[in-house]
Write a protein that holds these residues in place. Structure first.
Motif, mmCIF file in Angstrom:
data_model
loop_
_atom_site.group_PDB
_atom_site.id
_atom_site.type_symbol
_atom_site.label_atom_id
_atom_site.label_comp_id
_atom_site.label_asym_id
_atom_site.label_seq_id
_atom_site.Cartn_x
_atom_site.Cartn_y
_atom_site.Cartn_z
ATOM 1 N N LEU A 193 20.712 137.794 -169.272
ATOM 2 C CA LEU A 193 21.245 137.134 -168.081
ATOM 3 C C LEU A 193 21.017 138.010 -166.844
ATOM 4 O O LEU A 193 20.909 139.231 -166.946
ATOM 5 C CB LEU A 193 22.732 136.850 -168.269
ATOM 6 C CG LEU A 193 23.040 135.731 -169.278
ATOM 7 C CD1 LEU A 193 24.453 135.866 -169.828
ATOM 8 C CD2 LEU A 193 22.837 134.363 -168.635
ATOM 9 N N ASN A 194 20.973 137.368 -165.693
ATOM 10 C CA ASN A 194 20.656 138.043 -164.438
ATOM 11 C C ASN A 194 21.941 138.346 -163.675
ATOM 12 O O ASN A 194 22.491 137.487 -162.988
ATOM 13 C CB ASN A 194 19.733 137.154 -163.597
ATOM 14 C CG ASN A 194 19.407 137.769 -162.249
ATOM 15 O OD1 ASN A 194 19.641 138.959 -162.023
ATOM 16 N ND2 ASN A 194 18.866 136.969 -161.350
ATOM 17 N N TYR A 195 22.412 139.582 -163.777
ATOM 18 C CA TYR A 195 23.668 139.956 -163.137
ATOM 19 C C TYR A 195 23.515 140.238 -161.642
ATOM 20 O O TYR A 195 24.504 140.529 -160.969
ATOM 21 C CB TYR A 195 24.303 141.143 -163.862
ATOM 22 C CG TYR A 195 25.153 140.663 -165.002
ATOM 23 C CD1 TYR A 195 26.522 140.496 -164.858
ATOM 24 C CD2 TYR A 195 24.579 140.316 -166.216
ATOM 25 C CE1 TYR A 195 27.297 140.010 -165.884
ATOM 26 C CE2 TYR A 195 25.354 139.828 -167.253
ATOM 27 C CZ TYR A 195 26.707 139.673 -167.086
ATOM 28 O OH TYR A 195 27.468 139.175 -168.107
ATOM 29 N N ARG A 196 22.304 140.115 -161.118
ATOM 30 C CA ARG A 196 22.142 140.188 -159.671
ATOM 31 C C ARG A 196 22.303 138.810 -159.035
ATOM 32 O O ARG A 196 22.215 138.673 -157.816
ATOM 33 C CB ARG A 196 20.794 140.816 -159.322
ATOM 34 C CG ARG A 196 20.693 142.236 -159.856
ATOM 35 C CD ARG A 196 19.596 143.055 -159.247
ATOM 36 N NE ARG A 196 19.562 144.376 -159.881
ATOM 37 C CZ ARG A 196 20.335 145.394 -159.555
ATOM 38 N NH1 ARG A 196 21.233 145.252 -158.593
ATOM 39 N NH2 ARG A 196 20.229 146.551 -160.164
ATOM 40 N N ASN A 197 22.576 137.829 -159.867
ATOM 41 C CA ASN A 197 22.880 136.477 -159.402
ATOM 42 C C ASN A 197 24.405 136.318 -159.402
ATOM 43 O O ASN A 197 25.029 136.323 -160.466
ATOM 44 C CB ASN A 197 22.231 135.449 -160.328
ATOM 45 C CG ASN A 197 22.500 134.020 -159.911
ATOM 46 O OD1 ASN A 197 23.355 133.749 -159.070
ATOM 47 N ND2 ASN A 197 21.766 133.091 -160.506
ATOM 48 N N PRO A 198 25.048 136.187 -158.239
ATOM 49 C CA PRO A 198 26.516 136.096 -158.202
ATOM 50 C C PRO A 198 27.070 134.896 -158.957
ATOM 51 O O PRO A 198 28.229 134.927 -159.392
ATOM 52 C CB PRO A 198 26.832 136.008 -156.708
ATOM 53 C CG PRO A 198 25.557 135.609 -156.054
ATOM 54 C CD PRO A 198 24.450 136.150 -156.900
ATOM 55 N N VAL A 199 26.262 133.862 -159.143
ATOM 56 C CA VAL A 199 26.715 132.697 -159.905
ATOM 57 C C VAL A 199 26.906 133.075 -161.372
ATOM 58 O O VAL A 199 27.859 132.653 -162.028
ATOM 59 C CB VAL A 199 25.718 131.525 -159.763
ATOM 60 C CG1 VAL A 199 26.179 130.323 -160.587
ATOM 61 C CG2 VAL A 199 25.559 131.131 -158.301
#
Length: 579
Positions: A193-199
């Motif tokens: 998962l992309n934790y630089r995406n606030p969503v």
């Protein structure tokens, strides 16, 4: 395992203690690997109802709480660590109704319950990932995607970088539909998962809130160091990681250890994410009341990072950052001085207002009795249970269960399956995950099925819980005694004074002012040692044996002369001063 997950954590609090400390301070936690704990429906796989069935057994032994490896909906490529739906229970484990029946059960035993959280990745069968593959605007950036790079010599497209998977080979996988590579630091079927995406960050916080609202009392967060990768905005390309350059320790370029993971592990943002999750559970408690909700974090990382997981002096972090420094650096060849060094190291470095913890085994490592030697089984459990703070026990260690030989044909663990018949066993976690040995009936009382998902140990008829409960002396009886003794004030709140007498003997005391003085002697060697304990601690002219290893010449209740105490080979002994 070194993946991230939501784990059930059942807290079986000790009765009669103050509410502020009854299940959290100096707790005694038991890890259940649910697939192998107890099968209630005869399919050869452990389940939630099996856990419910055995909670009283765990409470009777004396555990404060229990946490479970993941039980979420999953294709089971990695046996629950590849989660396809974070809001549902996998059918192998039972139903949401089974979970809801389980939740009140610990409370009737004066206890609490919590889950394991696996936030680094999902399954590739998750609706999130399927929509990301299709570039759905909401989910397009839920995962780490990249075009890759063109090889100047061949003209062919190849992975963006040399990043390697924990389960061997490249951590990048090409997707034909999206025409990009995605990152997976574990199995191909476990996209990061992309934790630089606030969503994404908010989605994972919502999952925590969902299960807190269901009644769980905390989360064990798995494989925390992998959450963040280097920020692509700082580079035109994901950079290659430097090589380890240690051909002896890691000769195979396909192994994860072949590179130094400076761009994919232990980034500062990871620790901040733990602090944010702590704020979520603390806010939930403030808004809804009740007892403290706990965070336990799993991180094979530097010692300095483990300390940071506690908090930074301004913000709080994990209540129990698992002490893998001790697990990783102490083994059957370690001297007494090495043990003492690592114990003091943790005790001296902890921030104010937190508690130490000791992890000597789990489902990712060879079993304690196999690693340290079966002759040291009780000695290691005595050490674990008499140190200050929290003790974490993997299911079966209290019985002295050992690793089980798993053939290449029976192997199911992904990193082992990615190997070959010559090398698989060293990489496999299957040997420590075999069914719990309840009794001497068929399949060790684990199941009514004629087949189990992993083989049952051959020694189950002579090494099982029922046999050890009935025996006048056994590993389990000693363990039970230890859990009772550690509720005494000197163990719950007393000071630790510890030293190595020589390369083989560890001696230490636990005492709270105005309470009993306890002295623990551990002889790691195969040679008996005569020790004048009074040179180190004021035990007086007589001391009582509270408990001791099976292979000791003493039994509980014996009165001995501390000035000429014989420490038998591979024996641990807990003594108390006789008034």
């Amino acid at each position: 395992m070194r993946t991230q997950s939501v784990v059930v954590f059942l807290v079986l609090a000790a009765v009669g203690l103050a509410r502020a400390t009854e299940w959290w301070e100096s707790g005694n936690y038991y890890q259940i690997y649910p697939r192998s704990f107890r099968d209630s429906d005869g399919d050869g796989i452990g389940d939630l109802n099996g856990v419910t069935e055995k909670l009283q057994y765990l409470k009777d032994i004396g555990f404060t709480g229990t946490w479970l490896s993941p039980i979420f909906k999953s294709p089971m490529v990695d046996f629950g660590y590849d989660i396809s739906d974070f809001y549902q229970i996998h059918p192998d484990n039972g139903t949401m109704e089974d979970f809801e029946r389980l939740m009140p059960r610990p409370r009737r035993l004066a206890s609490r319950s919590s889950w394991t959280f696996v936030p680094n990745h999902s399954s590739d069968q998750s609706e999130w990932f399927k929509k990301s593959v299709d570039s759905d605007p909401q989910y397009k950036d839920y995962y780490i995607w990249h075009d890759g790079k063109i090889n100047e010599e061949t003209g062919e497209r190849e992975p963006p970088s040399n990043w390697g998977s924990e389960f061997r080979y490249s951590a990048w996988e090409w997707n034909d539909v999206r025409q990009q590579y995605y990152l997976h630091q574990f199995a191909v079927q476990q996209p990061d998962l992309n934790y630089r995406n606030p969503v994404v960050v908010e989605e994972m916080k919502n999952i925590i809130r969902f299960w807190l609202a269901k009644g769980v009392s905390g989360f064990r967060i798995d494989a925390v160091p992998y959450l963040f990768e280097v920020d692509l905005d700082r580079y035109n390309q994901y950079p290659d990681e430097p090589l380890t350059n240690d051909a002896e320790a890691c000769p195979d370029p396909d192994d994860h250890c072949y590179t130094q993971h400076i761009y994919t592990q232990d980034l500062p943002e990871t620790i901040d994410m733990v602090y944010q999750w702590r704020e979520v559970v603390d806010t939930f408690q403030a808004e809804h009341g009740g007892d403290k909700r706990l965070l336990l974090t799993e991180a094979y990382t530097s010692f300095e990072n483990m300390m940071l997981y506690y908090g930074n002096g301004v913000r709080n972090g994990s209540h129990i950052p698992f002490n893998f420094d001790f697990l990783s650096n102490v083994n059957n060849a370690s001297t007494a001085g090495t043990y003492v060094t690592h114990i003091k190291k943790w005790m001296d470095a902890m921030p104010e207002g937190v508690y130490a913890n000791w992890v000597l085994g789990n489902h990712d490592n060879k079993r304690v009795a196999s690693r340290f030697g079966v002759q040291r089984t009780d000695l290691i459990n005595i050490l674990l249970q008499t140190l200050p703070g929290h003790a974490i026990t993997y299911n079966g260690e209290e019985l002295g269960m050992t690793d089980v030989w798993i053939s290449w044909e029976d192997t199911v663990d992904p990193p082992a399956c990615n190997s070959d018949p010559e090398h698989y066993y060293d990489r496999s976690r299957d040997p420590a995950r075999t069914p719990y040995q309840w009794d001497a009936s068929s399949k060790a009382g684990f199941t009514s099925a004629d087949h189990t998902w992993l083989p049952v140990s051959d020694d189950y008829k002579t090494k099982n819980a029922l046999q050890q409960l009935r025996a006048p002396r056994s590993h389990l009886q000693i363990f039970n005694k230890l859990l009772r003794v550690r509720k005494e004030p000197s163990f719950r709140q007393g000071d630790l004074n510890i030293e190595a007498i020589d390369d083989d003997v560890i001696i230490y005391s636990r005492q709270k002012s105005d309470s009993d003085l306890y002295v623990i002697v551990l002889n790691l060697s195969g040679t008996a040692k005569t020790i004048d304990i009074t040179k180190y601690f004021k035990l007086g002219s007589q001391a009582e044996v509270i408990t001791t290893s099976l292979n000791s010449q003493h039994i509980d209740g014996d009165v001995v002369n501390p000035s000429a105490f014989v420490a038998n080979p591979y024996v641990g002994t807990v003594l108390v001063a006789v008034n």
